[in-house]
Design a protein around this motif. Structure first.
Motif, PDB file in Angstrom:
ATOM      1  N   GLY A 293      38.337  61.103  76.487  1.00  0.00           N
ATOM      2  CA  GLY A 293      37.929  61.605  77.792  1.00  0.00           C
ATOM      3  C   GLY A 293      36.575  61.096  78.254  1.00  0.00           C
ATOM      4  N   HIS A 294      35.883  60.319  77.406  1.00  0.00           N
ATOM      5  CA  HIS A 294      34.533  59.849  77.757  1.00  0.00           C
ATOM      6  C   HIS A 294      34.534  58.959  79.009  1.00  0.00           C
ATOM      7  N   LEU A 295      35.602  58.173  79.186  1.00  0.00           N
ATOM      8  CA  LEU A 295      35.645  57.223  80.294  1.00  0.00           C
ATOM      9  C   LEU A 295      36.288  57.792  81.560  1.00  0.00           C
ATOM     10  N   VAL A 296      36.869  58.973  81.466  1.00  0.00           N
ATOM     11  CA  VAL A 296      37.534  59.564  82.630  1.00  0.00           C
ATOM     12  C   VAL A 296      36.531  59.801  83.751  1.00  0.00           C
ATOM     13  N   GLY A 297      36.874  59.325  84.944  1.00  0.00           N
ATOM     14  CA  GLY A 297      35.998  59.459  86.099  1.00  0.00           C
ATOM     15  C   GLY A 297      35.004  58.322  86.244  1.00  0.00           C
ATOM     16  N   LYS A 298      34.993  57.405  85.271  1.00  0.00           N
ATOM     17  CA  LYS A 298      34.077  56.277  85.328  1.00  0.00           C
ATOM     18  C   LYS A 298      34.830  55.004  85.687  1.00  0.00           C
ATOM     19  N   ALA A 299      34.121  54.013  86.221  1.00  0.00           N
ATOM     20  CA  ALA A 299      34.749  52.769  86.649  1.00  0.00           C
ATOM     21  C   ALA A 299      35.109  51.908  85.447  1.00  0.00           C
ATOM     22  N   LEU A 300      36.199  51.160  85.592  1.00  0.00           N
ATOM     23  CA  LEU A 300      36.646  50.269  84.530  1.00  0.00           C
ATOM     24  C   LEU A 300      35.582  49.222  84.207  1.00  0.00           C
ATOM     25  N   SER A 301      34.762  48.882  85.197  1.00  0.00           N
ATOM     26  CA  SER A 301      33.725  47.867  84.989  1.00  0.00           C
ATOM     27  C   SER A 301      32.737  48.254  83.894  1.00  0.00           C
ATOM     28  N   GLY A 302      32.713  49.543  83.524  1.00  0.00           N
ATOM     29  CA  GLY A 302      31.791  49.985  82.487  1.00  0.00           C
ATOM     30  C   GLY A 302      32.133  49.454  81.113  1.00  0.00           C
ATOM     31  N   VAL A 303      33.367  49.038  80.882  1.00  0.00           N
ATOM     32  CA  VAL A 303      33.765  48.509  79.573  1.00  0.00           C
ATOM     33  C   VAL A 303      34.020  46.996  79.643  1.00  0.00           C
ATOM     34  N   ILE A 304      33.727  46.370  80.769  1.00  0.00           N
ATOM     35  CA  ILE A 304      33.965  44.942  80.966  1.00  0.00           C
ATOM     36  C   ILE A 304      32.619  44.220  81.032  1.00  0.00           C
ATOM     37  N   PRO A 305      32.408  43.185  80.242  1.00  0.00           N
ATOM     38  CA  PRO A 305      31.167  42.430  80.360  1.00  0.00           C
ATOM     39  C   PRO A 305      31.057  41.767  81.734  1.00  0.00           C
ATOM     40  N   GLU A 306      29.820  41.528  82.164  1.00  0.00           N
ATOM     41  CA  GLU A 306      29.573  41.064  83.525  1.00  0.00           C
ATOM     42  C   GLU A 306      30.314  39.783  83.858  1.00  0.00           C
ATOM     43  N   GLU A 307      30.418  38.842  82.909  1.00  0.00           N
ATOM     44  CA  GLU A 307      31.069  37.564  83.197  1.00  0.00           C
ATOM     45  C   GLU A 307      32.575  37.698  83.400  1.00  0.00           C
ATOM     46  N   GLU A 308      33.149  38.819  82.961  1.00  0.00           N
ATOM     47  CA  GLU A 308      34.586  39.040  83.114  1.00  0.00           C
ATOM     48  C   GLU A 308      34.943  39.813  84.381  1.00  0.00           C
ATOM     49  N   LEU A 309      33.937  40.339  85.063  1.00  0.00           N
ATOM     50  CA  LEU A 309      34.191  41.191  86.234  1.00  0.00           C
ATOM     51  C   LEU A 309      34.954  40.468  87.344  1.00  0.00           C
ATOM     52  N   PRO A 310      34.615  39.209  87.691  1.00  0.00           N
ATOM     53  CA  PRO A 310      35.403  38.536  88.737  1.00  0.00           C
ATOM     54  C   PRO A 310      36.885  38.452  88.390  1.00  0.00           C
ATOM     55  N   LYS A 311      37.185  38.251  87.106  1.00  0.00           N
ATOM     56  CA  LYS A 311      38.582  38.133  86.691  1.00  0.00           C
ATOM     57  C   LYS A 311      39.325  39.448  86.897  1.00  0.00           C
ATOM     58  N   ILE A 312      38.747  40.560  86.450  1.00  0.00           N
ATOM     59  CA  ILE A 312      39.439  41.850  86.583  1.00  0.00           C
ATOM     60  C   ILE A 312      39.499  42.285  88.043  1.00  0.00           C
ATOM     61  N   GLN A 313      38.467  41.925  88.830  1.00  0.00           N
ATOM     62  CA  GLN A 313      38.495  42.263  90.259  1.00  0.00           C
ATOM     63  C   GLN A 313      39.610  41.516  90.975  1.00  0.00           C
ATOM     64  N   SER A 314      39.816  40.249  90.610  1.00  0.00           N
ATOM     65  CA  SER A 314      40.899  39.460  91.204  1.00  0.00           C
ATOM     66  C   SER A 314      42.259  40.033  90.831  1.00  0.00           C
ATOM     67  N   ILE A 315      42.413  40.409  89.559  1.00  0.00           N
ATOM     68  CA  ILE A 315      43.677  41.002  89.105  1.00  0.00           C
ATOM     69  C   ILE A 315      43.934  42.315  89.832  1.00  0.00           C
ATOM     70  N   PHE A 316      42.894  43.130  89.946  1.00  0.00           N
ATOM     71  CA  PHE A 316      43.064  44.445  90.559  1.00  0.00           C
ATOM     72  C   PHE A 316      43.387  44.325  92.045  1.00  0.00           C
ATOM     73  N   PHE A 317      42.741  43.366  92.725  1.00  0.00           N
ATOM     74  CA  PHE A 317      43.007  43.164  94.146  1.00  0.00           C
ATOM     75  C   PHE A 317      44.462  42.756  94.366  1.00  0.00           C
ATOM     76  N   GLU A 318      44.961  41.852  93.523  1.00  0.00           N
ATOM     77  CA  GLU A 318      46.343  41.384  93.660  1.00  0.00           C
ATOM     78  C   GLU A 318      47.337  42.507  93.374  1.00  0.00           C
ATOM     79  N   ILE A 319      47.079  43.274  92.341  1.00  0.00           N
ATOM     80  CA  ILE A 319      48.022  44.330  91.939  1.00  0.00           C
ATOM     81  C   ILE A 319      48.048  45.458  92.980  1.00  0.00           C
ATOM     82  N   MET A 320      46.865  45.744  93.583  1.00  0.00           N
ATOM     83  CA  MET A 320      46.809  46.818  94.576  1.00  0.00           C
ATOM     84  C   MET A 320      47.572  46.468  95.842  1.00  0.00           C
TER      85      MET A 320
END
Length: 371
Positions: A293-320
């Motif tokens: 429950g520690h991560l509930v209510g927090k953004a996924l970016s909190g467990v993603i290193p900064e250099e990986e953020l563009p990749k997950i943002q692109s994936i999330f935009f496409e899936i949404m």
């Protein structure tokens, strides 16, 4: 504004001419003069005057009262009687036709104008009331929910077709009967009939009740008079059985979903549209060390290193932007102490799913650390 059209029904020529002159001087339009009841009915249908001045005793077979009865039934045109007779016999017969005035001959212009204006006003108010009542009737019958109005003794004053169909009667048969009859027949519960209503309650009473193996949402609206006394109850009853069944099915499905994911070694998370976690499975503690429950209510970016953020943002935009889409992913994640690991898995857009209604991330941690 258009002049008020008045039909004069009078068989005495001198009187009819006096009436025409007086009405014209007062600003009214005399659209016709009819000497008989038969002619009055004919002119009423053809000319549709705003008001009729009707003599009671007329030439021909039809007197003024008989003509007024026909005109009232067919055209709803207001009638004012003009007559030289004032005895109770004539008044009793005239009252049956619900006239809008009664003027004795010889008339005075002020009396004539006052009666005409009062009659026109009263007729306009009655017309507005009929429109309002018809609008209410249409609205009552426009929905499948049950609606009715009762007085404090439980007598039906208004019901809609849905209730009448449920009872097996027409609307008029129910008006005047008592709601207790339907309670005794097992059609309504005591609470639906308003028997639990507090007469001093100022606000509507809303509750849910299971009755005859069905669920209902019931709202009792108290109607008060100018002295703030409750004199009527408006009752609204909606069948919510299907909603209740869906809620129960959803609850069972959710329990089943949780039982499946709680013991799995895969990391399962449900994300909101803003990438915050709504749910994370216990395996996130076993795999990455985060407390449950520690991560509930927090953004996924909190467990993603900064250099990986563009990749997950692109994936999330496409899936949404693609409901129902399932997409594989491969990226680095941080554990609770900040160490990097590689996570692989799939991400799915399950918005609209009655159990999940969100973005589901299903992943697993590879045994070696990412460097």
């Amino acid at each position: 504004m258009n002049e008020t059209k008045i039909l004069v029904v009078e068989d005495e020529a001198v009187t009819s001419m006096d009436l025409r002159r007086s009405l014209t001087d007062l600003g009214y339009d005399v659209c016709a003069i009819a000497p008989t009841g038969e002619m009055a009915v004919k002119h009423a249908g053809e000319l549709r005057p705003d008001l009729i001045l009707m003599d009671i005793m007329l030439a021909g077979k039809m007197n003024g009262i008989e003509a007024a009865e026909i005109i009232k039934a067919k055209y709803r045109i207001p009638v004012i009687y003009l007559t030289a007779y004032s005895d109770d016999r004539f008044l009793a017969r005239a009252k049956i036709t619900e006239p809008f005035g009664y003027i004795l001959k010889p008339f005075r212009e002020l009396e004539l104008k006052t009666n005409i204006e009062m009659a026109l006003y009263k007729h306009s108010m009655e017309h507005a009331l009929r429109v309002s009542e018809e609008t209410t009737r249409v609205l009552l019958n426009a929905i499948e929910d049950i609606l009715f109005l009762v007085d404090i003794s439980g007598r039906f004053l208004a019901v809609n077709v849905s209730l009448a169909n449920l009872v097996g009667k027409n609307v008029q048969e129910l008006i005047g009967s008592n709601v207790s009859d339907l309670v005794n027949r097992g059609i309504l519960s005591q609470k639906m009939a308003g028997w639990n209503a507090n007469p001093i309650q100022a606000t509507p009473l809303c509750f849910e009740e299971k009755f005859n193996e069905k669920w209902f949402e019931v709202t009792l609206y108290p109607v008060r008079n100018p002295h703030d006394d409750v004199v009527l109850y408006a009752v609204y009853i909606r069948n919510i059985t299907q909603n209740k069944n869906l809620e129960e099915q959803s609850r069972q499905n959710e329990e089943y979903f949780r039982s499946l994911v709680e013991d799995t070694s895969d990391i399962i998370a449900i994300l909101n549209r803003d990438t915050t976690l709504r749910y994370d499975s216990p395996s996130i503690n076993r795999s990455l060390g985060y407390p449950s429950g520690h991560l509930v209510g927090k953004a996924l970016s909190g467990v993603i290193p900064e250099e990986e953020l563009p990749k997950i943002q692109s994936i999330f935009f496409e899936i949404m932007n693609n409901p129902g889409m399932v997409k594989p992913f491969h990226l680095k994640v941080k554990n609770y102490t900040g160490e990097l690991f590689t996570m692989e898995g799939i991400i799915s857009n399950l918005y609209g799913n009655p159990v999940i209604d969100g973005i589901v991330l299903n992943g697993w941690i590879k045994n070696h650390r990412s460097v």
